[in-house]
Design an enzyme around this catalytic site. Structure first.
Site, PDB file in Angstrom:
ATOM      1  N   HIS A  22      52.401  47.366   4.725  1.00 18.62           N
ATOM      2  CA  HIS A  22      52.290  48.643   5.426  1.00 18.62           C
ATOM      3  C   HIS A  22      53.262  49.650   4.809  1.00 18.62           C
ATOM      4  O   HIS A  22      54.168  49.284   4.054  1.00 18.62           O
ATOM      5  CB  HIS A  22      52.546  48.495   6.920  1.00 18.62           C
ATOM      6  CG  HIS A  22      53.750  47.685   7.298  1.00 18.62           C
ATOM      7  ND1 HIS A  22      55.021  48.018   6.905  1.00 18.62           N
ATOM      8  CD2 HIS A  22      53.877  46.561   8.029  1.00 18.62           C
ATOM      9  CE1 HIS A  22      55.863  47.134   7.391  1.00 18.62           C
ATOM     10  NE2 HIS A  22      55.209  46.216   8.074  1.00 18.62           N
TER      11      HIS A  22
HETATM   12  P1  TYD Z   1      54.876  43.472  11.745  1.00 18.55           P
HETATM   13  O1  TYD Z   1      55.085  44.936  11.507  1.00 18.55           O
HETATM   14  O2  TYD Z   1      53.539  42.917  11.431  1.00 18.55           O
HETATM   15  O3  TYD Z   1      55.981  42.647  10.945  1.00 18.55           O
HETATM   16  P2  TYD Z   1      56.288  42.632   9.353  1.00 18.55           P
HETATM   17  O4  TYD Z   1      56.428  44.038   8.920  1.00 18.55           O
HETATM   18  O5  TYD Z   1      57.552  41.889   9.233  1.00 18.55           O
HETATM   19  O6  TYD Z   1      55.166  41.908   8.680  1.00 18.55           O
HETATM   20  O7  TYD Z   1      55.280  43.177  13.256  1.00 18.55           O
HETATM   21  C1  TYD Z   1      54.876  42.027  13.944  1.00 18.55           C
HETATM   22  C2  TYD Z   1      54.746  42.359  15.429  1.00 18.55           C
HETATM   23  O8  TYD Z   1      56.012  42.728  15.979  1.00 18.55           O
HETATM   24  C3  TYD Z   1      53.800  43.516  15.683  1.00 18.55           C
HETATM   25  O9  TYD Z   1      53.037  43.210  16.841  1.00 18.55           O
HETATM   26  C4  TYD Z   1      54.712  44.682  16.004  1.00 18.55           C
HETATM   27  C5  TYD Z   1      55.949  44.028  16.577  1.00 18.55           C
HETATM   28  N1  TYD Z   1      57.200  44.745  16.267  1.00 18.55           N
HETATM   29  C6  TYD Z   1      57.875  45.392  17.277  1.00 18.55           C
HETATM   30  O10 TYD Z   1      57.473  45.399  18.452  1.00 18.55           O
HETATM   31  N2  TYD Z   1      59.050  46.031  16.971  1.00 18.55           N
HETATM   32  C7  TYD Z   1      59.541  46.073  15.713  1.00 18.55           C
HETATM   33  O11 TYD Z   1      60.614  46.681  15.459  1.00 18.55           O
HETATM   34  C8  TYD Z   1      58.812  45.403  14.662  1.00 18.55           C
HETATM   35  C9  TYD Z   1      59.323  45.421  13.249  1.00 18.55           C
HETATM   36  C10 TYD Z   1      57.648  44.756  14.992  1.00 18.55           C
END
Ligand code: TYD
Length: 137
Positions: A53
């Site tokens: 992302h």
């Molecule tokens: P995600 O963005 O997919 O993690 P990464 O970037 O490490 O692959 O996040 C996983 C889940 O956690 C998603 O449902 C969103 C939630 N999340 C939060 O609620 N707060 C946060 O600060 C982060 C980074 C993720």
């Protein structure tokens, strides 16, 4: 500015002594933003790809405080890979940069410092959409 200049590696000072190491990161000093959020990723492994992302608002610093991982960073034109494997070294990722984190060692703890509170709406999770937005700028 090329991608390495946009996403510099930051070396933090070591205040350690004979009792062990101590690393301090102060928002707005060692890193170019005030820290609003901290999260960390562990229990991932070499089969997992995370991230995938870009963020319209958030800036980040990524530090492997234990173990190692890699982050593939792209601005839609260039791509670089940074290996994170030292608790005293991080990589700065500004807004609107695409990133994938992968190749986590079993003991990897990837600490992320962020400039914003979490807002799912500022995430771009489609690479096509990312290219559209970043090239429009
Ligand atoms: P995600 O963005 O997919 O993690 P990464 O970037 O490490 O692959 O996040 C996983 C889940 O956690 C998603 O449902 C969103 C939630 N999340 C939060 O609620 N707060 C946060 O600060 C982060 C980074 C993720």
């Amino acid at each position: 500015m090329n991608l390495r200049e946009k996403c510099p590696i930051i070396h933090f000072g070591d205040l350690g002594d004979e009792r062990g190491k101590l690393v301090v990161i102060e928002g707005g000093q060692a890193i170019p933003f005030e820290i609003k959020r901290v999260f960390y990723i562990y229990d991932s492994d070499a089969t997992v790809v995370r991230g995938q992302h870009a963020n319209r608002q958030s800036e980040f610093v990524l530090i492997n405080v234990a173990g190692s991982s890699k982050v593939r960073i792209s601005d839609g034109e260039e791509e670089i890979v940074v290996e994170l494997n030292r608790p005293m070294t991080g990589v700065y990722i500004p807004r609107m940069i695409w990133k994938d984190m992968y190749d986590f060692s079993e003991d990897s703890i990837l600490l992320v410092l962020a400039s914003t509170h979490y807002d799912g709406a500022e995430y771009i999770r489609s690479y096509e959409e990312y290219l559209k937005e970043v090239k429009g700028k």
